[in-house]
Design an enzyme around this catalytic site. Structure first.
Site, PDB file in Angstrom:
ATOM      1  N   ASP A  23       0.854  -1.188   0.000  1.00 41.05           N
ATOM      2  CA  ASP A  23       0.000   0.000   0.000  1.00 41.05           C
ATOM      3  C   ASP A  23       0.890   1.238   0.000  1.00 41.05           C
ATOM      4  O   ASP A  23       1.821   1.343   0.810  1.00 41.05           O
ATOM      5  CB  ASP A  23      -0.917   0.003   1.224  1.00 41.05           C
ATOM      6  CG  ASP A  23      -1.894   1.170   1.189  1.00 41.05           C
ATOM      7  OD1 ASP A  23      -2.934   1.021   0.534  1.00 41.05           O
ATOM      8  OD2 ASP A  23      -1.601   2.219   1.803  1.00 41.05           O
ATOM      9  N   ILE A  24       0.611   2.166  -0.937  1.00 42.73           N
ATOM     10  CA  ILE A  24       1.396   3.398  -1.026  1.00 42.73           C
ATOM     11  C   ILE A  24       1.017   4.302   0.144  1.00 42.73           C
ATOM     12  O   ILE A  24      -0.173   4.584   0.362  1.00 42.73           O
ATOM     13  CB  ILE A  24       1.149   4.100  -2.369  1.00 42.73           C
ATOM     14  CG1 ILE A  24       1.511   3.162  -3.546  1.00 42.73           C
ATOM     15  CG2 ILE A  24       1.945   5.395  -2.470  1.00 42.73           C
ATOM     16  CD1 ILE A  24       1.158   3.722  -4.906  1.00 42.73           C
ATOM     17  N   GLU A  84      -4.633   2.209  -4.454  1.00 45.22           N
ATOM     18  CA  GLU A  84      -3.171   2.213  -4.371  1.00 45.22           C
ATOM     19  C   GLU A  84      -2.639   0.943  -3.733  1.00 45.22           C
ATOM     20  O   GLU A  84      -1.470   0.901  -3.312  1.00 45.22           O
ATOM     21  CB  GLU A  84      -2.701   3.441  -3.580  1.00 45.22           C
ATOM     22  CG  GLU A  84      -2.992   3.407  -2.091  1.00 45.22           C
ATOM     23  CD  GLU A  84      -4.393   3.885  -1.742  1.00 45.22           C
ATOM     24  OE1 GLU A  84      -4.646   4.194  -0.575  1.00 45.22           O
ATOM     25  OE2 GLU A  84      -5.257   3.958  -2.648  1.00 45.22           O
TER      26      GLU A  84
END
Length: 732
Positions: free
Chosen positions: A364-365, A407
């Site tokens: 996950d960004i 994301e």
């Protein structure tokens, strides 16, 4: 010279001429024999003359003695006793009638001379003419004699010539020599057969050959075969000419014949010599096989094969597109969630069956929402693509890398244990942290959090594996981000430490924490400032924010040479729906409409983070705007339109009733539809107004006329393929 004369003497024209002369003489001899020309008239004239002279002598004697009564008796006796004499008259020089008897109307007043039927004889008394004797004989019809002679000649010559020429024309028309049964067999050949003489004139031709050129057989005999309308070069020599001159047998000579009606026939000719040259009889046998139908079938078959290849290529391409739609994420090119789950199921079953290690990484960004808020969704999309490329570069060819949503990413690592997966995740984390140094990514810092888990003996399903991996990811987020956490049973208790499962870089930890706190403060301030810019019913932004987002994307598109699209949508007859069902039910309908619109856009993956700011907007009370970012070309907007048309064509439920909404959609693409946000939305609204004029329940119209024409065919084909795919007529 003598040889030439002998040849001429033996020639057929001379023989025919002599034969006709002999026949004509024969008819004349027959007419003479039967005296049909009337030669008996001469003897008749002499007889009449003798009768007249005899009577004249007798009357001269009676006149010399002035025996008038004797004259009358002689005249009456001549008429009564001679049936050829019709009347007699004796007239003096003074014009007085001395004696007359019989049918006096037959007498003709002839002063001098006599005819066959009337005699005028002078009567002398001494040396002087005393009177004139006129005798009328039975009339002889000379015209009938002439007609009888002419008729006999005509009939006789006609009959004799017909009988003669029936035999003689056999020499001129060889087809008459052929017996009828042989001629019938000759005409039974399916291919055309022509026999030429030594001058290459047609002597015999069967019906098939005559039908090839479309003329009757009689009109072809005696003509050159070269005279047919062959489509060949000017220096072309017909094969039958070659055969006649060289004696060679030729076969399978391709010829083209152009008919009077414009039709072209394809023929295959074969030639061979017939007869013996020493016998003076030599010619060429030509067979013509009509290959037009076969040639046409070959052309049709070749055309069909080309169309099949083209269709096959189109179907293959559409299958690839469908496969891409079904298995790939259009933004990143990674496996979409559906394909990711399919691969994970396969690897999970394989790991249990072998058995073999299987690990899963969830990525996950960090602070991605802040990046979107501060830099726009275009930059957010670029970061997603950059992270995706980093994941692919650090994974093996047979690993599965997929976009899980937004994301978030998932990596499936068959054959790797937890420790090995941790090493992969840490390597990727370091690479991601270096992306911010790339000038193309306008962020000061970038990081990602990682959760890692491997299949254990107690892992019962892929959902359990994903949930436990997600718990590890959540732990990495909760404990400071920019780190890798491996799942353990201790994660189930939040109070339990996780130092043994956390790998991080302390140099980045504090900075990341400060950035996170700053972003949270900024976000709260922003939320308070723009709360009034959102629609309270649907939660989507209003016009002001939407126009800002469009302008930002236009500037970005100009810089990166990309395409973007704007859409204007309205519900037909919304006021009537509100009047009929009331505001409360209509509000539910609008919420369902917006939700379905967001689901359609999200499923197309053409616009990332649809539920975030500015991707969809309420322009007016009944006008909705949609922004399509990062289009490589205008064709990428068409699958979105197709999906929206299909989703919005399904019935909506309101107060337990099914209602089919009418929706107008206008589409404008940059740069064709305008150079700024205002021009793009104005052209989209104009296109929406034109869509309202169409009969479709859910209709669309592109602002560009050329794109509108292309879209109709493309969208129709894509819709048919999607329907075929949904009904499992295609397998991808």
């Amino acid at each position: 010279m003598i040889e030439t004369l002998l040849v001429f003497w033996r020639s057929r024209p001379l023989k025919l001429t002599l034969s006709i002369i002999l026949l004509t003489m024969s008819v004349l001899f027959a007419a003479e024999f039967f005296d049909l020309r009337g030669e008996q008239r001469h003897g008749l004239r002499e007889a009449h003359k003798m009768v007249a002279e005899s009577l004249a002598v007798q009357m001269s004697t009676l006149a010399s003695v002035s025996d008038l009564k004797g004259l009358q008796l002689s005249a009456s006796a001549l008429v009564e006793r001679n049936p050829d004499v019709m009347a007699v008259s004796l007239t003096s020089n003074t014009g007085s009638i001395l004696a007359e008897y019989g049918d006096l109307t037959q007498l003709k007043k002839i002063s001098t001379g006599s005819t066959l039927n009337n005699m005028n004889v002078p009567i002398f008394n001494g040396n002087q003419t005393w009177a004139h004797l006129q005798i009328a004989f039975l009339q002889i019809n000379t015209l009938a004699i002439k007609l009888r002679f002419f008729g006999f000649m005509l009939a006789g010559c006609f009959l004799l010539y017909v009988l003669f020429l029936r035999k003689a024309l056999v020499q001129l028309d060889p087809s008459q020599v052929v017996p009828s049964r042989v001629n019938s067999a000759f005409n039974m050949f399916n291919e055309g057969v022509v026999i030429l003489d030594d001058k290459l004139r047609i002597l015999l031709i069967n019906d098939s050959a005559a039908q090839t050129i479309g003329k009757p057989t009689e009109k072809l005999l005696g003509h050159l075969l070269d005279e047919w309308p062959w489509q060949q070069p000017d220096d072309w020599q017909p094969p039958w000419t070659t055969t006649l001159r060289s004696g060679l047998k030729l076969s399978d000579q391709a010829l083209r014949l152009r008919l009077d009606n414009g039709e072209t026939r394809v023929l295959v000719a074969s030639c061979s010599t017939v007869g013996q040259e020493q016998d003076g009889v030599r010619g060429v046998l030509v067979t013509l096989d009509d290959m037009t139908a076969i040639e046409q079938k070959n052309d049709d078959l070749a055309k069909t094969l080309r169309e099949l290849r083209s269709s096959q290529a189109s179907i293959t391409q559409k299958n690839r597109e469908l496969e891409a739609l079904a298995t790939q994420d259009p933004l990143t090119g990674l496996a979409n969630r559906r394909a990711l789950m399919t691969s994970l199921e396969h690897e999970f079953a394989k790991a249990l069956r072998v058995p073999a290690p299987l690990s899963c990484i969830m990525v996950d960004i960090d602070h991605f929402k802040s990046i979107n808020d501060n830099h726009g969704h275009g930059v957010g999309d670029e970061i997603i693509c950059a992270v995706a490329n980093t994941l692919i570069a650090e994974c093996r060819e047979y690993d599965t890398v997929g976009r899980y949503g937004g994301e978030e990413f998932v990596i499936v690592l068959p054959g790797l244990s937890s420790d090995e997966a941790m090493d992969v995740a840490e390597r990727i984390r370091r690479r991601v942290s270096l992306l911010s140094k790339n000038p193309a990514i306008p962020v000061k810092s970038l990081s990602a959090s990682f959760g890692v888990h491997s299949v254990k003996s107690n892992t019962s399903s892929i959902m359990q594996l994903l949930e436990q991996t997600d718990e590890a990811l959540y732990s990495a987020k909760r404990t400071g981000r920019d780190r890798v956490v491996c799942y353990s049973d201790d994660l189930a208790n939040p109070d339990t430490g996780i130092n043994d499962t956390v790998v991080h870089t302390e140099s980045h930890h504090n900075a990341s924490r400060v950035i996170e706190l700053e972003a949270m403060v900024q976000q709260r301030s922003r939320d308070l400032e723009i709360l009034r810019e959102y629609d309270s019913l649907t939660g989507i932004p209003k016009r002001a924010l939407f126009m800002q987002r469009i302008e930002t994307e236009v500037q970005r598109a100009k810089r990166l040479k990309l395409n973007i699209g704007t859409m204007s949508l309205e519900i037909r007859d919304l006021n009537r729906i509100i009047t009929t069902f009331g505001h409360k039910a209509s509000d539910k309908l609008i919420i369902e409409f917006v939700s379905r619109l967001q689901d359609g856009l999200r499923s197309s993956d053409m616009v990332s983070e649809i539920t975030d700011d500015h991707s969809m907007s309420l322009i007016t009370t009944n006008e909705y705007g949609v922004l399509l970012s990062d289009l490589d070309d205008s064709a990428q907007a068409m699958p979105v339109i197709t999906r929206l048309r299909r989703l919005l064509s399904k019935p909506f439920e309101i107060d337990g009733q099914k209602l089919y909404l009418g929706v107008n959609i206008g589409v404008s693409l940059y740069p064709q539809g305008g150079s700024d946000a205002t021009e793009l939305m104005d052209s989209a609204c104009q296109a929406r107004s034109e869509a309202a004029l169409k009969p479709d329940k859910v209709s669309h119209c592109f602002a560009s006329a050329s794109l509108e024409r292309v879209s109709r065919e493309y969208i129709s084909l894509e819709a048919d393929l999607y329907e075929a795919y949904e009904s499992r007529q295609f397998e991808v």
